[in-house]
Design an enzyme around this catalytic site. Structure first.
Site, PDB file in Angstrom:
ATOM      1  N   SER A  67       0.811  -1.213   0.000  1.00 43.61           N
ATOM      2  CA  SER A  67       0.000   0.000   0.000  1.00 43.61           C
ATOM      3  C   SER A  67       0.850   1.272   0.000  1.00 43.61           C
ATOM      4  CB  SER A  67      -0.936   0.008   1.212  1.00 43.61           C
ATOM      5  OG  SER A  67      -1.741  -1.140   1.227  1.00 43.61           O
TER       6      SER A  67
ATOM      7  N   HIS B 132       0.776   5.089   4.500  1.00 42.27           N
ATOM      8  CA  HIS B 132       0.145   5.553   3.273  1.00 42.27           C
ATOM      9  C   HIS B 132       0.538   6.989   2.938  1.00 42.27           C
ATOM     10  CE1 HIS B 132      -3.322   2.392   3.654  1.00 42.27           C
ATOM     11  NE2 HIS B 132      -2.140   1.854   3.406  1.00 42.27           N
TER      12      HIS B 132
END
Length: 274
Positions: free
Chosen positions: A185, A230
């Protein structure tokens, strides 16, 4: 009346359109006009090039990008390996995170600071179960293939790896010391940041990407999701792409800029190394 050249006991009035030999119903192979005998059909098929597996791989590489497909293959391979080890340990394949290999490769800030330097890099290729893997690989296929076509293979891979470092640095700085983080991610968010920079440089519409990014950032606030990773990947990917776009005609400057950014991120990742 003639008899079939392969079955002399069968009379027939039909002849092969290629060689002219008489053929019975069992030997008739429909052609564009009339029928062909089995020997001529085999001879014709021998001259036809069958699609090879290598050709199929080349076509896939041209469509989706060889670097993108290689990264997906690496992620899938590690998932299968950890799933297999989980099964050997008496768990189900979906409990791949329970395998010893997964536990040795996932990023845990306190263990990285204790000297296990490989974890921030290997963690970016691990996934918690099949759904986590599938969602990330779909995003990698979509964003990766587009960026690989736009930036080129080397620049795309550079952005991907710098995004991994950015996410890892953010995890080390802001996540709980004993928390475990894994997944592609961080790199995926980096690719979204990179695509934003490319669209901005090309003066294209950004609303669709910004909406997708906003939704994904909201999801990052859910329990068990690394918001820090992220955001770190997003910022690093955008920064790396900004350097490459700004210095696209000055290779030494681009290399220097990426090297400087990478050094800063590496220092942040390993600043607590003792």
């Amino acid at each position: 009346m003639s008899t079939c050249y392969r079955h002399p006991d069968r009379p027939t009035g039909v002849r092969c359109v290629r060689c002219g030999r008489p053929i019975c119903p069992d030997c008739m192979n429909p052609a564009a006009v009339g029928f062909q005998c089995p020997d001529d059909v085999r001879a014709g098929n021998a001259g036809v090039r069958r699609p090879s597996r290598r050709a199929a791989v080349r076509r896939a590489g041209r469509r989706w990008g060889p670097v993108t497909l290689s990264l997906i293959a690496l992620n899938v391979a590690l998932f299968l390996l950890t799933a297999g080890l989980a099964v050997l340990g008496g768990r189900t394949p979906l409990d791949n995170w329970s395998s010893r290999l997964f536990q040795e490769l996932a990023q845990v800030p306190v263990l990285v600071d204790a000297g296990q330097w490989w974890r921030p890099l290997t963690a970016a290729f691990l996934h918690y179960g099949l759904l986590h893997l599938a969602l990330n690989m779909l995003a990698l296929l979509v964003f990766g293939s587009e960026l690989e076509r736009t930036l080129g293979r080397a620049r795309f891979l550079t952005v991907y790896l710098v995004s991994v470092l950015g996410g890892a640095a953010s995890v080390q700085l802001f996540e709980v010391p004993f928390g475990q983080v894994a997944g592609a991610s961080t790199a995926i968010y980096g690719l979204m940041g990179a695509l934003g920079v490319v669209l901005l440089h090309q003066r294209q519409e950004l609303r669709g990407l910004l909406t997708l990014l906003a939704v994904n950032l909201l999801i990052s606030f859910l329990p068990g999701v690394s918001l820090a990773g992220h955001v770190g990947g997003l910022v690093a990917g955008a920064a790396a792409t900004g350097v490459l776009v700004a210095a696209r005609r000055q290779r030494p400057l681009a290399i220097s800029g990426i090297a400087a950014l990478s050094v800063v991120l590496l220092v942040l990742v390993y600043s607590g190394l003792g």
